[in-house]
Scaffold this active site. Structure first.
Site, mmCIF file in Angstrom:
data_model
loop_
_atom_site.group_PDB
_atom_site.id
_atom_site.type_symbol
_atom_site.label_atom_id
_atom_site.label_comp_id
_atom_site.label_asym_id
_atom_site.label_seq_id
_atom_site.Cartn_x
_atom_site.Cartn_y
_atom_site.Cartn_z
ATOM 1 N N THR A 212 30.243 116.933 43.470
ATOM 2 C CA THR A 212 30.891 117.483 44.662
ATOM 3 C C THR A 212 29.902 118.235 45.537
ATOM 4 O O THR A 212 30.261 118.691 46.609
ATOM 5 C CB THR A 212 32.039 118.435 44.279
ATOM 6 O OG1 THR A 212 31.632 119.227 43.178
ATOM 7 C CG2 THR A 212 33.288 117.667 43.922
ATOM 8 N N GLY A 213 28.681 118.397 45.061
ATOM 9 C CA GLY A 213 27.670 119.024 45.908
ATOM 10 C C GLY A 213 27.367 120.465 45.542
ATOM 11 O O GLY A 213 26.943 121.242 46.387
ATOM 12 N N LYS A 214 27.552 120.827 44.283
ATOM 13 C CA LYS A 214 27.303 122.208 43.868
ATOM 14 C C LYS A 214 25.823 122.555 44.002
ATOM 15 O O LYS A 214 25.468 123.580 44.578
ATOM 16 C CB LYS A 214 27.763 122.407 42.413
ATOM 17 C CG LYS A 214 29.242 122.142 42.216
ATOM 18 C CD LYS A 214 29.680 122.450 40.800
ATOM 19 C CE LYS A 214 29.169 121.459 39.780
ATOM 20 N NZ LYS A 214 29.675 120.098 39.962
ATOM 21 N N HIS A 430 55.913 113.160 45.156
ATOM 22 C CA HIS A 430 56.066 114.232 44.180
ATOM 23 C C HIS A 430 55.693 115.587 44.802
ATOM 24 O O HIS A 430 56.463 116.544 44.757
ATOM 25 C CB HIS A 430 55.166 113.915 42.980
ATOM 26 C CG HIS A 430 55.201 114.933 41.892
ATOM 27 N ND1 HIS A 430 55.887 114.742 40.721
ATOM 28 C CD2 HIS A 430 54.627 116.165 41.790
ATOM 29 C CE1 HIS A 430 55.728 115.806 39.948
ATOM 30 N NE2 HIS A 430 54.965 116.688 40.579
ATOM 31 N N GLU A 431 54.518 115.623 45.419
ATOM 32 C CA GLU A 431 54.072 116.893 46.001
ATOM 33 C C GLU A 431 54.933 117.283 47.193
ATOM 34 O O GLU A 431 55.228 118.462 47.402
ATOM 35 C CB GLU A 431 52.595 116.810 46.409
ATOM 36 C CG GLU A 431 51.630 116.536 45.262
ATOM 37 C CD GLU A 431 51.709 117.551 44.138
ATOM 38 O OE1 GLU A 431 52.096 118.712 44.377
ATOM 39 O OE2 GLU A 431 51.391 117.177 42.990
HETATM 40 P P1 ADP Z 1 26.746 118.458 41.700
HETATM 41 O O1 ADP Z 1 25.665 119.473 41.567
HETATM 42 O O2 ADP Z 1 28.051 119.038 42.134
HETATM 43 O O3 ADP Z 1 26.920 117.551 40.536
HETATM 44 P P2 ADP Z 1 24.987 117.433 43.667
HETATM 45 O O4 ADP Z 1 24.830 118.621 44.537
HETATM 46 O O5 ADP Z 1 23.893 117.162 42.706
HETATM 47 O O6 ADP Z 1 26.345 117.490 42.911
HETATM 48 O O7 ADP Z 1 25.214 116.174 44.605
HETATM 49 C C1 ADP Z 1 24.534 114.965 44.411
HETATM 50 C C2 ADP Z 1 24.254 114.303 45.741
HETATM 51 O O8 ADP Z 1 25.461 113.861 46.353
HETATM 52 C C3 ADP Z 1 23.617 115.210 46.754
HETATM 53 O O9 ADP Z 1 22.240 115.223 46.631
HETATM 54 C C4 ADP Z 1 24.060 114.614 48.074
HETATM 55 O O10 ADP Z 1 23.247 113.546 48.460
HETATM 56 C C5 ADP Z 1 25.419 114.065 47.751
HETATM 57 N N1 ADP Z 1 26.473 115.005 48.105
HETATM 58 C C6 ADP Z 1 27.326 115.603 47.255
HETATM 59 N N2 ADP Z 1 28.188 116.391 47.912
HETATM 60 C C7 ADP Z 1 27.862 116.326 49.221
HETATM 61 C C8 ADP Z 1 28.392 116.932 50.406
HETATM 62 N N3 ADP Z 1 29.424 117.779 50.363
HETATM 63 N N4 ADP Z 1 27.815 116.633 51.578
HETATM 64 C C9 ADP Z 1 26.777 115.790 51.620
HETATM 65 N N5 ADP Z 1 26.237 115.194 50.553
HETATM 66 C C10 ADP Z 1 26.768 115.430 49.353
HETATM 67 ZN ZN ZN Z 2 54.409 118.537 40.055
#
Ligand code: ADP
Ligand code: ZN
Length: 620
Positions: A212-214, A430-431
């Site tokens: 998710t981009g953590k 449902h929601e």
């Molecule tokens: P996590 O740490 O949550 O597992 P990552 O930060 O390593 O995820 O994300 C992996 C790749 O996916 C990033 O390098 C980027 O290229 C892409 N990515 C993930 N989330 C985003 C976002 N919200 N916006 C743009 N790119 C994203």
């Molecule tokens: Zn429910």
């Protein structure tokens, strides 16, 4: 310098050194190798001047001139024609006698043996370290890491300065971004916070599904604030021997102090921060030591020092509660899977470098990728480009994207991370059911957001209600309203499809819980009267079938069950009436959800105020 070049250069130097060494050992041109018989002949003729006896060889000096007893010079004196020789040793019991007879100076050699012994230990070790070093380099290990400092975390901590990542590289997770703006601000101008004595966050925990981009978000904070980014994965702390992890933690913080202001980022915090004593497997000691060290270090440094610790996890529920206490990771930032607009923005970001054909509609790609996270979308954009390249296209076309979606989404569906259309529709109804009931019950908490994007484990969608005020007491009517809201999802499914799905199971469980408490603990059943039966808390005790159930009779138990069933049955009927009444709105809300995946309160209110409203655009 490019690591690859670095590697090959190193290799060549190493090879040359080895060749030199081999040559000096074997092929010194000044030493003449003799046969044993030749040696004996030389000895007889008095040409040997000096001999050193080793286990496997004789070496020494021989001269060209004679060495007769008439010669006035001592036997060992060197003359210009002398040369070095070496002879393989042959078992010869008379050797010493012969040497003595020829008056040759001779002796054994001890230090040589010692040298060989040491060498035979060191050489394999040296070769092992050399190969290990090469492998580490190849595996993309830190270029500055040295293989010798195992205990130091330098080999594993990746320090990145001047990260080129900014908030502009993170899309679709705006709420999380907003929460971190303050952290950036603090890192940029710590003096301002220091002067005002404001409370500065120490630890920020980013929670979200994988991809998710953590990590990206944490890097963006460092990039925005222009501070160094020290990163390390939780699993890297614990893979070594006992004590090493703790040493790494200490070292990490030492490095951070030197680099402050900076960000420490610990990925996979759960690998290291699992609740202590939670796992039944052995070998926890190292992890616990490491975790304790982390806690000590976090408590030990001052927030004023300009170090902010960020950590990421997708399993916050298994973390040791000690980690989440005030002064540690007390700030939590949740990252949800992106909704349709978020996905479109992320796709735009990753398609920036691609040459797109005009027929590509990224909004359509976004619509087809519900449930995908940022990493999946980056993957899709990349796959599409590869597909286009394989087919020698001038630009990436929509068909390439379709191909990529099929590939990526099919893989995800198998792992049940992405829903198919029919499931999505069911979840939408449902929601919508939950939300509509909540909005039509005066005492229920107001709906702030509805979503059909899976959040967390197990839940396929969610309806988020925000309490308008803190409540300590709940009245009978309010509990009934809660039952109604919980039943809303299930009844909506029943109304629309004539049957319920398994998705409603958790709702039912919670509703049953509430009803049972109402009857057996709060004394809210007129049939049973104002009595508290302590049953719920004893539920986990082993009960044999014929044992009496706690402090009441079998008949009372039956009565309780009956009353619970009644409460739930009545709730179901009330909800059915409500939803049948508002069927048009139910359909409209479900449609809205299917189209936009998330519906905020503002959009919900607009929709509810227009009972006949068909499709609406979300304004927010
Ligand atoms: P996590 O740490 O949550 O597992 P990552 O930060 O390593 O995820 O994300 C992996 C790749 O996916 C990033 O390098 C980027 O290229 C892409 N990515 C993930 N989330 C985003 C976002 N919200 N916006 C743009 N790119 C994203
Ligand atoms: Zn429910």
């Amino acid at each position: 310098m490019d690591t690859k070049q670095h590697f090959s250069l190193w290799y060549v130097v190493g090879a040359m050194l080895i060749m030199l060494a081999v040559q000096s050992f074997l092929g010194d041109p000044g030493v003449k190798e003799l046969a044993y018989s030749d040696f004996q002949a030389l000895l007889q003729s008095g040409k040997i001047r000096e001999v050193t006896i080793a286990d496997d060889r004789l070496s020494g000096t021989a001269g060209t001139g004679g060495n007769s007893t008439t010669d006035s010079r001592p036997a060992s004196a060197a003359t210009p024609g002398d040369y070095q020789f070496v002879v393989g040793r042959v078992p010869d019991a008379n050797l010493v006698a012969e040497l003595q007879a020829a008056k040759v100076k001779f002796g054994g050699r001890i230090e040589n043996r010692l040298f060989w012994t040491v060498f035979s230990w060191i050489a394999p070790a040296a070769i092992f370290f050399m190969i290990w070093g090469l492998v580490m380099r190849r595996a993309g290990g830190s270029p500055m890491g040295s293989m010798m400092d195992v205990g130091k975390s330098k080999a594993k901590v990746y320090v990145q300065k001047n990260l080129p990542v900014t908030f502009a590289d993170v899309e679709g997770i705006d709420e999380a971004k907003d929460e971190l703006i303050e952290v950036v601000d603090f890192l940029k101008t710590p003096e301002r916070y220091r002067r005002l004595g404001g409370k500065i966050p120490k630890g920020v925990l980013i929670v979200g599904a994988p991809g998710t981009g953590k990590t990206l978000l944490a890097k963006a904070v460092a990039g925005e604030a222009r501070v160094p980014f020290l990163s390390l994965s939780g699993s890297e702390f614990v893979e070594m021997f006992v004590g090493v992890g703790a040493a790494r933690v200490r070292d990490l913080f030492q490095q951070a102090e030197k680099l402050a202001p900076c960000i420490i980022f610990i990925d996979e915090l759960d690998a290291l921060g699992k609740a202590r004593g939670a796992s039944s497997l052995g070998g926890n000691e190292e992890r616990e030591q490491t975790l304790n060290q982390l806690l000590v270090q976090m408590d030990g440094f001052d927030t004023q020092s300009g170090i902010i610790i960020m950590a990421a996890t997708n399993r916050p529920e298994i973390l040791d509660p000690a980690l989440l206490r005030p002064g540690r990771f007390d700030r939590h930032v949740a990252i949800d899977r992106p909704d349709i607009r978020g996905r479109e923005k992320i796709l735009q970001l990753h398609a920036r470098q691609l040459k797109l054909s005009p027929d590509v509609k990224l909004s359509q790609v976004a619509a087809k990728t519900a449930g995908c996270v940022g990493a999946d979308l980056a993957n899709i954009a990349n796959e599409a480009a590869l597909h286009a390249a394989r087919h020698d296209k001038m630009a990436v076309e929509m068909s390439d994207f379709d191909e990529a979606i099929d590939r990526v989404v099919a893989g995800l569906e198998k792992k049940s991370r992405v829903m198919n259309q029919q499931d999505k529709e069911t979840v939408a109804y449902h929601e919508a059911g939950h939300a509509l009931v909540a909005e039509s019950r005066p005492s229920a908490d107001k709906v702030s957001k509805i979503s059909i994007i899976p959040r967390g484990i197990g839940a396929l969608g969610f309806t988020q209600q925000l309490p308008t005020e803190d409540r300590y007491l709940l009245k009978y009517g309010e509990l009934l309203d809660r039952l109604d809201v919980l039943m809303g999802g299930r009844v909506a499914e029943q109304l629309v499809y004539g049957e319920v799905s398994t998705g409603a199971q958790n709702d039912l469980q919670r509703a049953t819980d509430i009803a049972r408490h109402m009857v057996s603990q709060y004394g809210m059943s007129s049939l049973l009267g104002p009595v508290c039966f302590h049953d719920a808390d004893a539920a986990f005790l082993p009960v044999s079938p014929d044992a009496t159930r706690g402090e009441y009779s079998e008949r009372t138990a039956q009565a309780i069950d009956e009353e619970v069933r009644n409460l739930l049955g009545e709730a179901e009927q009330r909800v059915r009436a409500t939803l049948t009444d508002r069927r048009v709105q139910l359909d409209a809300l479900a449609r809205e959800l299917l189209e936009h995946e998330t519906v905020e309160r503002s959009a919900l209110l607009i929709l509810l105020n227009q009972p006949t409203a068909p499709v609406l655009q979300v304004v927010s």
